[in-house]
Write an enzyme that holds these catalytic residues in place. Structure first.
Site, PDB file in Angstrom:
ATOM      1  N   SER A  61       0.844  -1.187   0.000  1.00  0.00           N
ATOM      2  CA  SER A  61       0.000   0.000   0.000  1.00  0.00           C
ATOM      3  C   SER A  61       0.884   1.244   0.000  1.00  0.00           C
ATOM      4  CB  SER A  61      -0.960  -0.022   1.190  1.00  0.00           C
ATOM      5  OG  SER A  61      -1.931   1.014   1.070  1.00  0.00           O
ATOM      6  N   LYS A  64      -0.224   7.428   0.818  1.00  0.00           N
ATOM      7  CA  LYS A  64      -1.314   8.228   0.244  1.00  0.00           C
ATOM      8  C   LYS A  64      -2.694   7.659   0.580  1.00  0.00           C
ATOM      9  CE  LYS A  64       1.548  10.035  -3.496  1.00  0.00           C
ATOM     10  NZ  LYS A  64       2.808   9.576  -2.906  1.00  0.00           N
ATOM     11  N   ARG A 194      -0.154  19.570  -8.345  1.00  0.00           N
ATOM     12  CA  ARG A 194      -0.936  18.894  -9.374  1.00  0.00           C
ATOM     13  C   ARG A 194      -2.237  18.379  -8.763  1.00  0.00           C
ATOM     14  NH1 ARG A 194       3.163  14.548 -11.618  1.00  0.00           N
ATOM     15  NH2 ARG A 194       3.284  14.157  -9.376  1.00  0.00           N
TER      16      ARG A 194
END
Length: 283
Positions: A61, A64, A194
């Site tokens: 994982s 995030k 972004r």
């Protein structure tokens, strides 16, 4: 079906599930693919591991997945929950390893910065305040293997990533290592965060009790009890929305599955859209 056939043929003893779409902005624009691959792929591989009697299953994982602000992180958190729910009462030992960025991996900033320096610049950094955790490929692989041995079922392992690094410091150091002077020989410009990006990442969700293990660089979050049937239904509904190409429903279902998911949409261009808006024939 193909995954099941392969598992039936080879009967793996240990499964490391490292496949995922990991590029945050790309997944913001393609939420259906993020769900289909990151959640649906995990369901396929985890179910196959259980069905063939694998001894251990380790899911890779990401930091995030903690309080996610982007689709990628939310899909990885949903996958974590499915694996944890499947672990309950299972003869296969399911565990998850959560860590940050890996230096030199596909899509890492270092190859990008090197390429920009070779071209004479500019080197692009999203924001001067952005910090990230990093480790090397060998270190990440070794710690994942170690964590796989420690798993008891349903655990989430958190790797010691050391101190976070400012991305702009990394860029400046790479310019210097190339024999050049930052901001004189090579310009460093800030392009703005972004879509879906955070200034910093976290490794733990509030309320997650973390404990040491026998390995100094690995900590563990205790197993959480889930209603597997409820998780299975929620996951199935999420995958159906993705299959129906309805990004609005996908985001809604992701929010339901991962309540701590708080999208921060600041797009340079068109935001994610529903295919229904462009294709009225889709129901």
């Amino acid at each position: 079906g193909r995954v099941e056939a392969l598992f039936d043929s080879f009967l793996p003893q240990v499964v490391f599930h490292a496949a995922a779409y990991k590029h945050v902005p790309m997944m913001e624009y393609n939420p259906m693919e993020a769900v289909s691959n990151n959640v649906g792929g995990t369901v396929n591989v985890a179910d196959a591991a259980l069905a063939c009697g694998a001894e251990r299953f380790v899911m890779i994982s990401t930091d995030k997945a903690v309080n996610p602000t982007n689709v990628m992180g939310a899909t990885k958190r949903a996958a974590e929950q499915y694996v944890q729910a499947l672990a309950q009462g299972s003869r296969t030992c399911f565990s998850t390893v959560r860590f940050g960025n890996v230096l030199g991996s596909n899509g890492s900033v270092i190859p990008l910065f090197k390429e920009q320096i070779l071209k004479g610049g500019p080197v692009t950094v999203t924001d001067p305040r952005v910090i990230r955790y990093f480790m090397t490929i060998p270190e990440a692989c070794q710690l994942v293997l170690q964590a796989g041995c420690l798993g008891r079922g349903g655990d989430i392992f958190v790797l010691d990533m050391g101190e976070p690094v400012r991305i702009v410091d990394l860029a400046e150091e790479l310019v210097r290592l190339s024999g050049l002077t930052p901001y004189e020989d090579i310009e460093i410009v800030f392009s703005g965060l972004r879509p879906g990006e955070k200034l910093y990442e976290e490794l733990l969700i509030d309320g997650e009790g973390v404990m040491p293990t026998s390995h100094s660089k690995i900590r563990v979050v205790g197993a959480v009890q889930y209603d597997f049937k409820a998780v299975q239904i929620m996951t199935s509904e999420l995958l159906q929305s993705a299959e129906g190409l309805d990004s609005g429903a996908v985001l809604q279902k992701l929010k339901k599955a991962v309540p701590e998911f708080t999208p921060h949409y600041h797009f340079n261009g068109e935001p994610p859209f529903s295919f229904k808006r462009l294709r009225p024939d889709v129901t």
